[in-house]
Design a protein around this motif. Structure first.
Motif, mmCIF file in Angstrom:
data_model
loop_
_atom_site.group_PDB
_atom_site.id
_atom_site.type_symbol
_atom_site.label_atom_id
_atom_site.label_comp_id
_atom_site.label_asym_id
_atom_site.label_seq_id
_atom_site.Cartn_x
_atom_site.Cartn_y
_atom_site.Cartn_z
ATOM 1 N N ASN A 1 -19.066 44.013 -17.258
ATOM 2 C CA ASN A 1 -18.345 42.976 -18.001
ATOM 3 C C ASN A 1 -19.229 41.765 -18.244
ATOM 4 N N VAL A 2 -20.012 41.407 -17.243
ATOM 5 C CA VAL A 2 -20.927 40.271 -17.387
ATOM 6 C C VAL A 2 -21.976 40.566 -18.455
ATOM 7 N N ILE A 3 -22.513 41.765 -18.425
ATOM 8 C CA ILE A 3 -23.498 42.169 -19.433
ATOM 9 C C ILE A 3 -22.893 42.086 -20.827
ATOM 10 N N ALA A 4 -21.650 42.516 -20.964
ATOM 11 C CA ALA A 4 -20.970 42.465 -22.261
ATOM 12 C C ALA A 4 -20.828 41.028 -22.745
ATOM 13 N N TRP A 5 -20.535 40.107 -21.837
ATOM 14 C CA TRP A 5 -20.442 38.690 -22.211
ATOM 15 C C TRP A 5 -21.768 38.209 -22.801
ATOM 16 N N TYR A 6 -22.866 38.512 -22.133
ATOM 17 C CA TYR A 6 -24.174 38.075 -22.629
ATOM 18 C C TYR A 6 -24.498 38.714 -23.972
ATOM 19 N N ASP A 7 -24.221 40.001 -24.104
ATOM 20 C CA ASP A 7 -24.483 40.696 -25.370
ATOM 21 C C ASP A 7 -23.688 40.053 -26.514
ATOM 22 N N ASN A 8 -22.419 39.800 -26.270
ATOM 23 C CA ASN A 8 -21.553 39.265 -27.324
ATOM 24 C C ASN A 8 -21.929 37.834 -27.709
ATOM 25 N N VAL A 9 -22.172 37.002 -26.702
ATOM 26 C CA VAL A 9 -22.500 35.599 -26.990
ATOM 27 C C VAL A 9 -23.857 35.497 -27.685
ATOM 28 N N LEU A 10 -24.847 36.235 -27.199
ATOM 29 C CA LEU A 10 -26.165 36.195 -27.831
ATOM 30 C C LEU A 10 -26.096 36.730 -29.261
ATOM 31 N N ALA A 11 -25.289 37.756 -29.481
ATOM 32 C CA ALA A 11 -25.135 38.308 -30.834
ATOM 33 C C ALA A 11 -24.531 37.267 -31.772
ATOM 34 N N GLU A 12 -23.560 36.512 -31.295
ATOM 35 C CA GLU A 12 -22.945 35.467 -32.123
ATOM 36 C C GLU A 12 -23.945 34.365 -32.444
ATOM 37 N N ILE A 13 -24.766 33.994 -31.459
ATOM 38 C CA ILE A 13 -25.778 32.956 -31.688
ATOM 39 C C ILE A 13 -26.781 33.440 -32.735
ATOM 40 N N CYS A 14 -27.220 34.695 -32.606
ATOM 41 C CA CYS A 14 -28.180 35.252 -33.562
ATOM 42 C C CYS A 14 -27.570 35.360 -34.956
ATOM 43 N N LYS A 15 -26.280 35.694 -35.011
ATOM 44 C CA LYS A 15 -25.605 35.832 -36.294
ATOM 45 C C LYS A 15 -25.621 34.512 -37.060
ATOM 46 N N LYS A 16 -25.438 33.417 -36.341
ATOM 47 C CA LYS A 16 -25.441 32.107 -36.990
ATOM 48 C C LYS A 16 -26.819 31.762 -37.559
ATOM 49 N N LYS A 17 -27.875 32.339 -36.972
ATOM 50 C CA LYS A 17 -29.240 32.081 -37.451
ATOM 51 C C LYS A 17 -29.750 33.215 -38.345
ATOM 52 N N ASN A 18 -28.884 34.173 -38.656
ATOM 53 C CA ASN A 18 -29.260 35.316 -39.501
ATOM 54 C C ASN A 18 -30.471 36.061 -38.952
ATOM 55 N N ILE A 19 -30.501 36.244 -37.646
ATOM 56 C CA ILE A 19 -31.594 36.968 -37.000
ATOM 57 C C ILE A 19 -31.231 38.450 -36.951
ATOM 58 N N SER A 20 -32.056 39.272 -37.561
ATOM 59 C CA SER A 20 -31.741 40.695 -37.684
ATOM 60 C C SER A 20 -32.237 41.525 -36.503
ATOM 61 N N ASP A 21 -33.401 41.148 -35.925
ATOM 62 C CA ASP A 21 -33.967 41.953 -34.836
ATOM 63 C C ASP A 21 -33.373 41.523 -33.495
ATOM 64 N N TYR A 22 -32.036 41.607 -33.413
ATOM 65 C CA TYR A 22 -31.324 41.175 -32.216
ATOM 66 C C TYR A 22 -31.750 41.970 -30.980
ATOM 67 N N ASP A 23 -31.851 43.299 -31.117
ATOM 68 C CA ASP A 23 -32.151 44.144 -29.962
ATOM 69 C C ASP A 23 -33.487 43.783 -29.331
ATOM 70 N N GLU A 24 -34.480 43.555 -30.167
ATOM 71 C CA GLU A 24 -35.808 43.204 -29.656
ATOM 72 C C GLU A 24 -35.780 41.860 -28.945
ATOM 73 N N LEU A 25 -35.085 40.895 -29.535
ATOM 74 C CA LEU A 25 -34.978 39.576 -28.926
ATOM 75 C C LEU A 25 -34.233 39.651 -27.597
ATOM 76 N N ALA A 26 -33.126 40.390 -27.588
ATOM 77 C CA ALA A 26 -32.325 40.516 -26.368
ATOM 78 C C ALA A 26 -33.152 41.123 -25.245
ATOM 79 N N ASP A 27 -33.899 42.162 -25.561
ATOM 80 C CA ASP A 27 -34.732 42.814 -24.549
ATOM 81 C C ASP A 27 -35.774 41.859 -23.977
ATOM 82 N N SER A 28 -36.280 40.976 -24.831
ATOM 83 C CA SER A 28 -37.357 40.077 -24.399
ATOM 84 C C SER A 28 -36.884 38.999 -23.437
#
Length: 226
Positions: free
Chosen positions: A68-95
């Motif tokens: 559940n905690v991991i899901a929170w981070y995935d969802n929040v980071l995805a929303e932040i990236c969406k606002k910046k139109n960042i497409s390579d979300y997976d690579e950024l998240a992994d880093s």
């Protein structure tokens, strides 16, 4: 460049601007609200900001499984990236996620002093923790001595630590007891208003604050401008 853009536009910048620069090394902060209003989302935003700054983060949850905690981070980071139109979300998240450690404890069996010892063990194992989230802890059941011990450890190690607590208080004195309040440099409370939900800052950089608030996006619960 992408990471720096995210740092500059991270929702936490709204909090930093409102709350005297936000939480600093060696300090503890507290976010409260009634149950289910967004405490974890706000804490995860603080956690993501620490990760973007290349700080090793430990997220301690007393009421959620790791998935559940991991899901929170995935969802929040995805929303932040969406606002910046960042497409390579997976690579950024992994880093950045590689610098995150998630721990689950039961409050009845695992006390704050044991959390401190866990931090010490991580340090001995070569993991330099610099930011900590402690979510789902019932502060009413925590001895003042335990909070004092954590505060001393945080100051000594130069950590920044955010706690959450379920509380419906509408002021600093109603949100956290006086014997605990002195250990928190930042205290903020999530509360609904006629025009939305706000993170109301009751204490900033160790000083009582009045009328300071950060609006939360009604859909994503990200900190935003009014």
């Amino acid at each position: 460049m992408v990471k720096q853009d995210l740092i500059d536009s991270c929702p936490v910048r709204f909090f930093d601007t409102a709350a005297s620069g936000g939480l600093k090394s060696g300090q503890m902060g507290l976010v409260t609200s009634k149950k289910g209003l967004g405490k974890t989302s706000v804490l995860v935003q603080f956690g993501i900001d620490a990760l973007l700054h290349d700080r090793h983060l430990v997220h301690v949850s007393f009421d959620q499984h790791s998935s559940n905690v991991i899901a929170w981070y995935d969802n929040v980071l995805a929303e932040i990236c969406k606002k910046k139109n960042i497409s390579d979300y997976d690579e950024l998240a992994d880093s950045i996620i590689r610098d995150r450690t998630i721990l689950n404890f039961n409050q009845e069996a695992f006390t704050l002093p044991k959390v401190i010892r866990t931090m010490g063990a991580l340090k001995e194992g070569g993991i330099k923790v610099s930011a900590v989230i402690i979510d789902g802890l019932d502060l009413c059941k925590v001895p003042v001595e335990d909070i004092a011990e954590v505060s001393e450890f945080v100051a000594k190690e130069g950590l920044s630590v955010w706690f959450s607590d379920t509380n419906e208080g509408a002021s600093l004195k109603d949100t956290v007891s006086a014997d605990l309040e002195k250990y928190f440099s930042q205290v903020a409370h999530i509360a609904p208003k006629n025009d939305g939900v706000y993170l109301q800052v009751f204490k900033a950089d160790g000083k009582v604050a009045e009328g300071i608030e950060v609006k939360l996006d009604a859909k994503t619960m990200l900190m935003t401008k009014k």
